[in-house]
Design a protein around this motif. Structure first.
Motif, mmCIF file in Angstrom:
data_model
loop_
_atom_site.group_PDB
_atom_site.id
_atom_site.type_symbol
_atom_site.label_atom_id
_atom_site.label_comp_id
_atom_site.label_asym_id
_atom_site.label_seq_id
_atom_site.Cartn_x
_atom_site.Cartn_y
_atom_site.Cartn_z
ATOM 1 N N ARG A 166 -12.266 -20.399 47.203
ATOM 2 C CA ARG A 166 -11.414 -21.471 47.276
ATOM 3 C C ARG A 166 -12.083 -22.510 47.435
ATOM 4 N NH1 ARG A 166 -5.943 -19.752 50.450
ATOM 5 N NH2 ARG A 166 -5.088 -18.626 48.873
ATOM 6 N N GLN A 170 -13.137 -25.919 45.337
ATOM 7 C CA GLN A 170 -12.224 -27.250 45.877
ATOM 8 C C GLN A 170 -13.592 -28.110 45.971
ATOM 9 O OE1 GLN A 170 -9.442 -26.912 48.891
ATOM 10 N NE2 GLN A 170 -10.801 -28.379 50.055
ATOM 11 N N TYR A 174 -14.177 -31.612 43.935
ATOM 12 C CA TYR A 174 -14.036 -33.059 44.650
ATOM 13 C C TYR A 174 -15.288 -33.771 44.990
ATOM 14 C CZ TYR A 174 -9.167 -32.546 45.339
ATOM 15 O OH TYR A 174 -7.708 -32.436 44.957
ATOM 16 N N ALA A 227 -10.897 -33.466 51.360
ATOM 17 C CA ALA A 227 -10.852 -32.518 50.379
ATOM 18 C C ALA A 227 -12.386 -31.690 50.662
ATOM 19 C CB ALA A 227 -10.537 -32.636 49.075
ATOM 20 N N ASN A 230 -12.954 -29.747 53.647
ATOM 21 C CA ASN A 230 -11.782 -28.449 54.048
ATOM 22 C C ASN A 230 -10.772 -29.052 55.159
ATOM 23 O OD1 ASN A 230 -13.154 -27.021 51.875
ATOM 24 N ND2 ASN A 230 -14.502 -26.026 53.158
ATOM 25 N N PHE A 234 -6.003 -30.275 52.521
ATOM 26 C CA PHE A 234 -6.814 -29.484 51.448
ATOM 27 C C PHE A 234 -7.656 -28.331 52.485
ATOM 28 C CE2 PHE A 234 -6.634 -34.034 50.469
ATOM 29 C CZ PHE A 234 -6.276 -34.019 49.108
ATOM 30 N N ARG A 326 0.008 -28.672 53.831
ATOM 31 C CA ARG A 326 -0.938 -28.043 52.939
ATOM 32 C C ARG A 326 -0.495 -27.813 51.632
ATOM 33 N NH1 ARG A 326 -2.040 -22.569 55.506
ATOM 34 N NH2 ARG A 326 -3.065 -23.918 56.964
ATOM 35 N N LEU A 327 -1.730 -28.033 50.631
ATOM 36 C CA LEU A 327 -1.382 -27.953 49.226
ATOM 37 C C LEU A 327 -1.618 -26.515 48.734
ATOM 38 C CD1 LEU A 327 -2.719 -31.435 47.972
ATOM 39 C CD2 LEU A 327 -0.259 -30.942 48.204
ATOM 40 N N ILE A 329 -3.374 -24.112 45.923
ATOM 41 C CA ILE A 329 -4.808 -24.283 45.263
ATOM 42 C C ILE A 329 -4.818 -24.957 43.945
ATOM 43 C CG2 ILE A 329 -4.914 -21.916 44.807
ATOM 44 C CD1 ILE A 329 -7.824 -23.635 45.578
ATOM 45 N N HIS A 331 -2.304 -26.856 42.912
ATOM 46 C CA HIS A 331 -2.343 -28.393 42.985
ATOM 47 C C HIS A 331 -3.489 -29.083 43.348
ATOM 48 C CE1 HIS A 331 2.496 -27.494 43.923
ATOM 49 N NE2 HIS A 331 2.066 -27.490 42.788
ATOM 50 N N ILE A 332 -4.039 -28.580 44.354
ATOM 51 C CA ILE A 332 -5.206 -29.143 44.650
ATOM 52 C C ILE A 332 -6.447 -29.439 43.673
ATOM 53 C CG2 ILE A 332 -7.741 -28.831 46.083
ATOM 54 C CD1 ILE A 332 -6.142 -27.436 48.189
ATOM 55 N N GLU A 336 -7.299 -33.210 41.340
ATOM 56 C CA GLU A 336 -8.622 -33.692 40.954
ATOM 57 C C GLU A 336 -8.874 -33.835 39.688
ATOM 58 O OE1 GLU A 336 -12.954 -34.313 40.796
ATOM 59 O OE2 GLU A 336 -11.311 -35.091 42.310
#
Length: 361
Positions: A166, A170, A174, A227, A230, A234, A326-327, A329, A331-332, A336
Motif C-alpha cells: 500500500r 501510494q 503521489y 499522502a 503516510n 492517507f 481515513r480514505l 486505498i 479512493h487514494i 491522485e
C-alpha cells in the motif's frame, strides 16, 4: 539587514582558521563530522518538538488537553518516551531476511537525512546546495520508499507486506504530484538551485508572485505531501485497525524508533520544502511601498522566519490529519491519478504560459 545574519561569513572564517593549522583534507573531514553531528542533534530536537506538538494539536481537535502529567504541560513526556525507546530490546523474529530486515530502517533514515540536508535555514546556512538542488531533493526523498518495501518484504508477515505494498503504491503515485507542483514553481523561479529560489523571493514570495497557478500548486503540494508522509487521511499503510502497525509491525526498540522518527521528520521536511519554495524560505515578508514595515521585518532573523513558516505548514498538515476520516486505498489512488495528476499537468502548462507572457509579479 539579512546580510548581517549571513552564516557563510562564519563558516568561511572557521574553514580558514582550520586550514591555517592543518591540511585542507583533514579540515574538510572535521567540518563534515561536525556538520553531521549538528544534523543529528537538530534531527532529534525537531522530532521531540513535533511529537509533542502532534499530541497537543490532536488533543485540541478532540477537545482534550493531551499529555499533562510528566513535566509542566507534559513537556517531559516525549523525552521519557525517547528514553524508553532507547532501552527497549531489539529482537529479530524467526523467518525474516536478516540483511534486508536490518537494512530497511537505515534506508528510511538515510532518505530523510539527505533531504533534510538540502533545506536552507538561513542565508549561508545550508549543507547541500547544488545547481540541480530540486532534482537531488526529489531523488533523495524517493529512497525512503525502498526502505519501506524492504521492511514489508523481509518481515515475513502478511500484514507488513500488505502495508508495504500500500505504501509503495501510494508514495510512488503521489510523488508525481509533489514533483509537478515543485516543478511549477521552478518554472516561475527560473532555477533549480534552492538558495537561488529563496533569494529570488526578496521582493515577494512565489505564492504571491505566481498568481492562481502558484496557489493551485501549493494546495496540490499540501495534499500530495501529506499522502507521501503516510499520514491521515492517507494512513492506509499503517492502518492500526487493519494491519496492526503496517510495514513496521515486526520491528522493536530503536529499529521501530527509526521509522517513527523518519515519519515525523518527513512531516517537517515536506513542510520546510513548502516554506522554501512557496513562502520565501528564510526571506522576511516584504510589502512593496511599505518601507517602514519592511525594515521592521528585516530585523527578524532569517532562521526565525524559516522555522515559523515550516511549523505553520506543519500545523496545516496536522489540521488535515485530525479533521478528515481515513480514505480507502482505491479512493487514494483514484484521487491522485484522476484528479491531482491532471490538475498538476494543466497547472504546469498554465504557469509556463504565464511566465512566457509575463503575467506574474
Amino acid at each position: 539587514m539579512n546580510n548581517v545574519l549571513d552564516f557563510s561569513i562564519v563558516t568561511n572564517w572557521i574553514h580558514t582558521m582550520l586550514t591555517s593549522v592543518m591540511p585542507e583534507g583533514l579540515a574538510v573531514f572535521i567540518e563534515c563530522v561536525v556538520i553531521g553531528v549538528c544534523i543529528v542533534l537538530m534531527y532529534a530536537l525537531l522530532a521531540i518538538i513535533l511529537i509533542y506538538m502532534e499530541r497537543k494539536v490532536c488533543g485540541f481537535f478532540q477537545c482534550r488537553l493531551g499529555p499533562m502529567r510528566v513535566g509542566p504541560y507534559g513537556t517531559i513526556q516525549v523525552i521519557c518516551d525517547v528514553l524508553k525507546m532507547l532501552t527497549k530490546e531489539i529482537f529479530t523474529p524467526k523467518g525474516v531476511d536478516k540483511v534486508l530486515y536490518n537494512l530497511a530502517p537505515y534506508m528510511v533514515l538515510l532518505a530523510s537525512f539527505l533531504t533534510f540536508a538540502c533545506l536552507p535555514m538561513n542565508k549561508g546556512l545550508e549543507v547541500l546546495d547544488f545547481n540541480v538542488g530540486i532534482f537531488f531533493l526529489l531523488a533523495a526523498s524517493s529512497i525512503g520508499v525502498v526502505g519501506i518495501l524492504l521492511a514489508g518484504w523481509s518481515s515475513n508477515n502478511k500484514f507488513s507486506l500488505i502495508g508495504a505494498m500500500r505504501s509503495g503504491a501510494q508514495i510512488i503515485s503521489y510523488e508525481l504530484s509533489v514533483g509537478l507542483s515543485i516543478l511549477t514553481m521552478v518554472v516561475l523561479a527560473g532555477t533549480m538551485q534552492i538558495s537561488q529560489i529563496v533569494e529570488g523571493q526578496t521582493d515577494g514570495w512565489l505564492i504571491f508572485k505566481g498568481h492562481i497557478p502558484a496557489v493551485i500548486a501549493f494546495i496540490v503540494y499540501l495534499i500530495a505531501g501529506n499522502a507521501e508522509c503516510n499520514r491521515g487521511p492517507f494512513d492506509l499503510p499503517e492502518a492500526e485497525s487493519e494491519l496492526t502497525a503496517g510495514y513496521h509491525t515486526e520491528y522493536s526498540g530503536m529499529h521501530f524508533g527509526f521509522f517513527y522518527l523518519a515519519e515525523y521528520l518527513n512531516l517537517f521536511i515536506v513542510s520546510a520544502i513548502a516554506a522554501t519554495v512557496f513562502l520565501g524560505g528564510w526571506m522576511p515578508l516584504h510589502i512593496p511601498g511599505l518601507d517602514g514595515f519592511n525594515m521592521v521585518m528585516d530585523y527578524i532573523p532569517g532562521f526565525v522566519w524559516f522555522f515559523a513558516k515550516a511549523f505553520f505548514v506543519v500545523f496545516l498538515l496536522m489540521w488535515m490529519r485530525w479533521t478528515f476520516p481515513r480514505l480507502r486505498i482505491d479512493h487514494i489512488v483514484k484521487l491522485e491519478w484522476k484528479y491531482l495528476m491532471p490538475i498538476s499537468l494543466a497547472n504546469l502548462l498554465l504557469m509556463a504560459v504565464c511566465v512566457a507572457l509575463g503575467w506574474h509579479f
